[in-house]
Design a protein around this motif. Structure first.
Motif, mmCIF file in Angstrom:
data_model
loop_
_atom_site.group_PDB
_atom_site.id
_atom_site.type_symbol
_atom_site.label_atom_id
_atom_site.label_comp_id
_atom_site.label_asym_id
_atom_site.label_seq_id
_atom_site.Cartn_x
_atom_site.Cartn_y
_atom_site.Cartn_z
ATOM 1 N N ILE A 383 0.744 -1.053 -0.022
ATOM 2 C CA ILE A 383 -0.034 0.026 -0.024
ATOM 3 C C ILE A 383 0.847 1.214 -0.022
ATOM 4 C CG2 ILE A 383 -1.414 1.433 1.388
ATOM 5 C CD1 ILE A 383 -2.842 -1.364 2.302
ATOM 6 N N LEU A 384 2.015 1.357 0.903
ATOM 7 C CA LEU A 384 2.773 2.358 0.883
ATOM 8 C C LEU A 384 3.541 2.794 -0.400
ATOM 9 C CD1 LEU A 384 4.252 1.739 4.529
ATOM 10 C CD2 LEU A 384 2.923 3.613 3.682
ATOM 11 N N LEU A 385 4.025 1.522 -1.198
ATOM 12 C CA LEU A 385 4.851 1.716 -2.538
ATOM 13 C C LEU A 385 3.601 2.138 -3.262
ATOM 14 C CD1 LEU A 385 6.907 -1.338 -2.958
ATOM 15 C CD2 LEU A 385 7.240 0.947 -2.129
ATOM 16 N N GLU A 386 2.479 1.870 -3.431
ATOM 17 C CA GLU A 386 1.415 2.293 -4.452
ATOM 18 C C GLU A 386 1.028 3.851 -4.157
ATOM 19 O OE1 GLU A 386 -1.841 -0.133 -3.773
ATOM 20 O OE2 GLU A 386 -0.890 -1.811 -4.725
ATOM 21 N N ARG A 387 1.183 4.278 -2.753
ATOM 22 C CA ARG A 387 0.704 5.627 -2.414
ATOM 23 C C ARG A 387 1.997 6.426 -2.855
ATOM 24 N NH1 ARG A 387 -1.267 6.810 3.613
ATOM 25 N NH2 ARG A 387 -3.037 5.583 2.330
ATOM 26 N N HIS A 388 3.025 5.907 -2.652
ATOM 27 C CA HIS A 388 4.514 6.711 -3.168
ATOM 28 C C HIS A 388 4.267 6.983 -4.796
ATOM 29 C CE1 HIS A 388 8.475 7.324 -4.019
ATOM 30 N NE2 HIS A 388 8.642 7.570 -3.038
ATOM 31 N N ALA A 389 3.808 5.901 -5.439
ATOM 32 C CA ALA A 389 3.884 5.941 -7.148
ATOM 33 C C ALA A 389 2.657 6.881 -7.486
ATOM 34 C CB ALA A 389 3.646 4.637 -7.600
ATOM 35 N N ASN A 390 1.503 6.971 -6.577
ATOM 36 C CA ASN A 390 0.531 7.748 -6.966
ATOM 37 C C ASN A 390 0.766 9.192 -6.830
ATOM 38 O OD1 ASN A 390 -1.273 5.623 -7.854
ATOM 39 N ND2 ASN A 390 -2.173 5.429 -5.769
ATOM 40 N N ILE A 391 1.323 9.475 -5.777
ATOM 41 C CA ILE A 391 1.718 10.927 -5.373
ATOM 42 C C ILE A 391 2.847 11.350 -6.577
ATOM 43 C CG2 ILE A 391 3.452 12.170 -3.795
ATOM 44 C CD1 ILE A 391 2.116 10.750 -1.500
ATOM 45 N N ARG A 392 3.767 10.646 -7.138
ATOM 46 C CA ARG A 392 4.647 11.005 -7.914
ATOM 47 C C ARG A 392 3.846 11.324 -9.383
ATOM 48 N NH1 ARG A 392 10.035 10.792 -7.750
ATOM 49 N NH2 ARG A 392 10.110 10.444 -9.933
ATOM 50 N N ALA A 393 2.868 10.452 -9.467
ATOM 51 C CA ALA A 393 1.972 10.577 -10.692
ATOM 52 C C ALA A 393 1.370 11.931 -10.727
ATOM 53 C CB ALA A 393 1.223 9.507 -11.022
ATOM 54 N N LYS A 394 0.891 12.543 -9.561
ATOM 55 C CA LYS A 394 0.155 13.640 -9.523
ATOM 56 C C LYS A 394 1.187 14.700 -9.581
ATOM 57 C CE LYS A 394 -4.215 11.823 -9.046
ATOM 58 N NZ LYS A 394 -4.861 11.912 -10.228
ATOM 59 N N GLY A 395 2.481 14.690 -9.029
ATOM 60 C CA GLY A 395 3.502 15.439 -9.379
ATOM 61 C C GLY A 395 3.642 15.727 -10.761
ATOM 62 N N LYS A 396 3.653 14.765 -11.595
ATOM 63 C CA LYS A 396 4.039 14.860 -12.944
ATOM 64 C C LYS A 396 2.936 15.594 -13.723
ATOM 65 C CE LYS A 396 7.112 10.765 -13.358
ATOM 66 N NZ LYS A 396 7.291 9.314 -14.249
ATOM 67 N N GLU A 397 1.690 15.415 -13.210
ATOM 68 C CA GLU A 397 0.803 16.288 -13.599
ATOM 69 C C GLU A 397 0.640 17.733 -13.408
ATOM 70 O OE1 GLU A 397 -2.886 14.109 -12.712
ATOM 71 O OE2 GLU A 397 -2.352 12.240 -13.510
ATOM 72 N N GLY A 398 1.522 17.968 -12.632
ATOM 73 C CA GLY A 398 1.532 19.653 -12.314
ATOM 74 C C GLY A 398 0.799 19.994 -11.156
ATOM 75 N N TRP A 399 0.384 18.899 -10.290
ATOM 76 C CA TRP A 399 -0.222 19.420 -9.051
ATOM 77 C C TRP A 399 0.822 19.790 -7.956
ATOM 78 C CZ3 TRP A 399 -4.910 15.779 -7.087
ATOM 79 C CH2 TRP A 399 -5.612 15.661 -8.063
ATOM 80 N N SER A 400 0.099 20.809 -7.224
ATOM 81 C CA SER A 400 1.069 21.316 -6.095
ATOM 82 C C SER A 400 1.375 20.155 -4.729
ATOM 83 C CB SER A 400 0.453 22.643 -5.658
ATOM 84 O OG SER A 400 -0.706 22.517 -5.113
ATOM 85 N N VAL A 401 2.302 20.682 -4.288
ATOM 86 C CA VAL A 401 2.342 19.852 -2.843
ATOM 87 C C VAL A 401 1.367 19.882 -1.906
ATOM 88 C CG1 VAL A 401 4.031 19.505 -0.795
ATOM 89 C CG2 VAL A 401 4.793 19.982 -3.122
ATOM 90 N N GLU A 402 0.780 20.898 -1.968
ATOM 91 C CA GLU A 402 -0.334 21.279 -0.920
ATOM 92 C C GLU A 402 -1.662 20.423 -1.339
ATOM 93 O OE1 GLU A 402 1.277 23.588 -2.403
ATOM 94 O OE2 GLU A 402 2.380 24.487 -0.598
ATOM 95 N N ARG A 403 -1.758 20.396 -2.915
ATOM 96 C CA ARG A 403 -3.023 19.677 -3.461
ATOM 97 C C ARG A 403 -3.071 18.123 -3.074
ATOM 98 N NH1 ARG A 403 -5.101 19.878 -9.501
ATOM 99 N NH2 ARG A 403 -7.079 18.797 -9.261
ATOM 100 N N ILE A 404 -1.538 17.783 -3.623
ATOM 101 C CA ILE A 404 -1.439 16.206 -3.432
ATOM 102 C C ILE A 404 -1.474 15.945 -1.947
ATOM 103 C CG2 ILE A 404 0.244 14.433 -3.617
ATOM 104 C CD1 ILE A 404 1.544 16.217 -5.735
ATOM 105 N N ALA A 405 -1.244 16.695 -0.813
ATOM 106 C CA ALA A 405 -1.184 16.422 0.408
ATOM 107 C C ALA A 405 -2.644 16.338 1.006
ATOM 108 C CB ALA A 405 -0.352 17.317 1.379
ATOM 109 N N ARG A 406 -3.589 17.159 0.235
ATOM 110 C CA ARG A 406 -4.950 17.022 0.858
ATOM 111 C C ARG A 406 -5.421 15.895 0.126
ATOM 112 N NH1 ARG A 406 -4.801 22.654 -0.343
ATOM 113 N NH2 ARG A 406 -5.712 22.134 -2.533
#
Length: 502
Positions: A383-406
């Motif tokens: 689960i942690l590895l999947e969450r790590h990968a999902n966060i990176r994917a959102k980062g590549k899409e241009g999401w801000s750190v604050e938005r990803i955290a929410r």
């Protein structure tokens, strides 16, 4: 000699045994079947023709006669026909102990383990049976009784063999033994002692022609045993290829130090409850079952030691995977700090749960204090590895750190950790491989690494991890060289080759 029928009836007048002359032998169920065989002459040269029997049928008598004749040519086989398994096991143990005292035999720990198998299981369960009479059904009956110990089915079983095992396990050396059920790994080790002893009885002592323990213990499935999978390091080149194709180069992959550190940073920043378990595994590589089976009494933060004395296979506590699994793991300052914080967190959870708290006395447990299931650790890791990968994917899409955290209900520090580095896939067990690799690459002695990991031998540790550790060091060297900019290298070299003067 040909089997014959005889009985113990006596002549009413002479009181002599009628034997083969009894008139009632033709009646069904009267008398039994016997036979004699030619045994080696005695020490004084006298002829010996021992008798075997009685048997219910002629076929049984012939079958037993065949077994006897297979060893009859050996004088020792005849002399040992009354030797019980318990007597033979004690005699064999004395031989092995004397060999060990000369420095040529088994290690003391191996002898101690064998002594325990004799005292608690083999001698109480089968020791009264003659070696020549032992068969596979006796062996299966012993293992069946061992599986019932300390389980609900023990209560309704009145068998004699189970009673003897319970009596033997009641006390030992003045101390009461644990009341946990017997695991399959322990039965396997007892079987190894019995199989070895019966192999000696047939091949060395020539007491019998076969080994009745052969084939009793069967491995699961019928697949051909595969060779040992060699771990590969997730180098930058392999990570780049994986991101393009999705292909994992090998079944067993190991993270670099940067990747392992990034995962732990991500876990800690995410306030992952089981971060201390992942930290301990990444640093020192205990097996998954050893992690969930570790008890609080075996962890000393003052002495900076974790004693590995047991493991949890499935839902039951059992011995470690091998005898060398019994060990002490020394803990560094950072690991002690992490475990102190974990201990404080568990106390807070105990207060929050109040009377509903069920203390399993384990180092790692669920929030209500109950023992962890081994599969749960692997599940949380995925689960942690999947969450790590999902966060990176959102980062590549241009999401801000604050938005990803929410979005993922986590901390900004956790998002920043995930965005720093890609984590290629590994299994939870591969953290253990990574720990071994990093310890060797850090310059730790092979013997120390072998003892920390609980390997059977230093040779195994060196054989599996030495090349991987060298690759880890080379990968680090390349990354260091790439990190330091040398833009003027060529111009500086060219300038130094220009001749002076002129």
């Amino acid at each position: 000699m040909k089997p014959y029928k005889s009985c113990s009836c006596r002549d009413p007048e002479t009181k002599k045994l009628l034997g083969k002359k009894c008139p009632d032998l033709s009646k069904k169920g009267h008398g039994g079947w016997y036979s004699r065989y030619e045994a080696p002459k005695s020490a004084d040269g006298k002829r010996r023709q021992p008798r075997i029997g009685p048997y219910d049928t002629e076929r049984e008598c012939k079958a037993e006669l065949g077994k006897v004749l297979g060893t009859a040519a050996n004088p020792k086989a005849h002399d040992e026909r009354k030797t019980t398994l318990g007597q033979f096991l004690e005699r064999r143990y004395a031989w092995r102990k004397s060999e060990a005292e000369t420095g040529e035999g088994l290690k003391k720990s191996t002898l101690d383990s064998e002594r325990e198998a004799l005292d608690l299981y083999l001698i109480p369960g089968l020791g009264h049976i003659k070696v020549v009479d032992l068969d596979d059904e006796h062996v299966r009956e012993l293992y069946q009784a061992m599986r019932k110990l300390n389980r609900p089915e023990e209560q309704g079983d009145r068998s004699e063999i189970l009673r003897r095992l319970k009596d033997a396990r009641a006390t030992r050396g003045g101390k009461r033994l644990h009341s946990r059920p017997i695991g399959e790994s322990r039965i396997r080790r007892v079987h190894a002692v019995l199989h070895g002893a019966l192999a000696d009885a047939s091949k060395l002592s020539k007491i019998r022609t076969d080994n009745p323990a052969d084939g009793v213990w069967r491995t699961k499935g019928g697949k051909r045993k595969q060779g040992r999978a060699r771990p590969l390091l997730w180098t930058a080149e392999r990570v780049e290829a994986w991101e393009k194709t999705g292909n994992v180069p090998a079944k067993v992959m190991v993270w670099t130090t940067d990747q392992a550190g990034n995962f732990l940073d991500f876990c800690e920043a995410s306030d992952e409850r089981l971060y201390p378990a992942f930290h301990l595994d990444a640093y020192y590589g205990p097996r998954r079952g050893e992690l969930v089976g570790a008890e609080e009494k075996d962890l000393s933060l003052e002495r900076r030691r974790l004693h590995v004395l047991q493991a949890q296979a499935d839902d039951e506590l059992d011995d470690t995977k091998t005898e060398s699994g019994y060990r002490q793991i020394p803990l560094d300052d950072e690991t002690v700090r992490v475990l102190r914080a974990w201990h404080k967190r568990k106390l807070e959870e105990r207060l929050a749960w109040g009377e509903a708290y069920q203390d399993a006395a384990r180092v790692f447990c669920y929030e209500d204090g109950t023992a962890l299931k081994a599969a749960y650790l692997s599940s949380r890791f995925r689960i942690l590895l999947e969450r790590h990968a999902n966060i990176r994917a959102k980062g590549k899409e241009g999401w801000s750190v604050e938005r990803i955290a929410r979005k993922y209900r986590t901390t900004e520090a956790a998002v920043e950790a995930a965005l720093r580095l890609v984590l290629p896939p590994i299994r939870f067990h591969d953290l253990r491989h990574g720990a071994a690799t990093m310890l060797i690459a850090a310059g730790c002695d092979d013997k120390f690494v072998s003892e920390v990991l609980g390997h059977a031998s230093v040779a195994f540790t060196r054989d599996v991890y030495q090349v991987l550790a060298e690759e880890l060091a080379e990968d680090a060297t390349r990354r260091i060289a790439a990190f330091i900019p040398r833009q003027n290298r060529l111009s500086a070299v060219g300038a130094s080759t220009v001749p002076s003067g002129g």
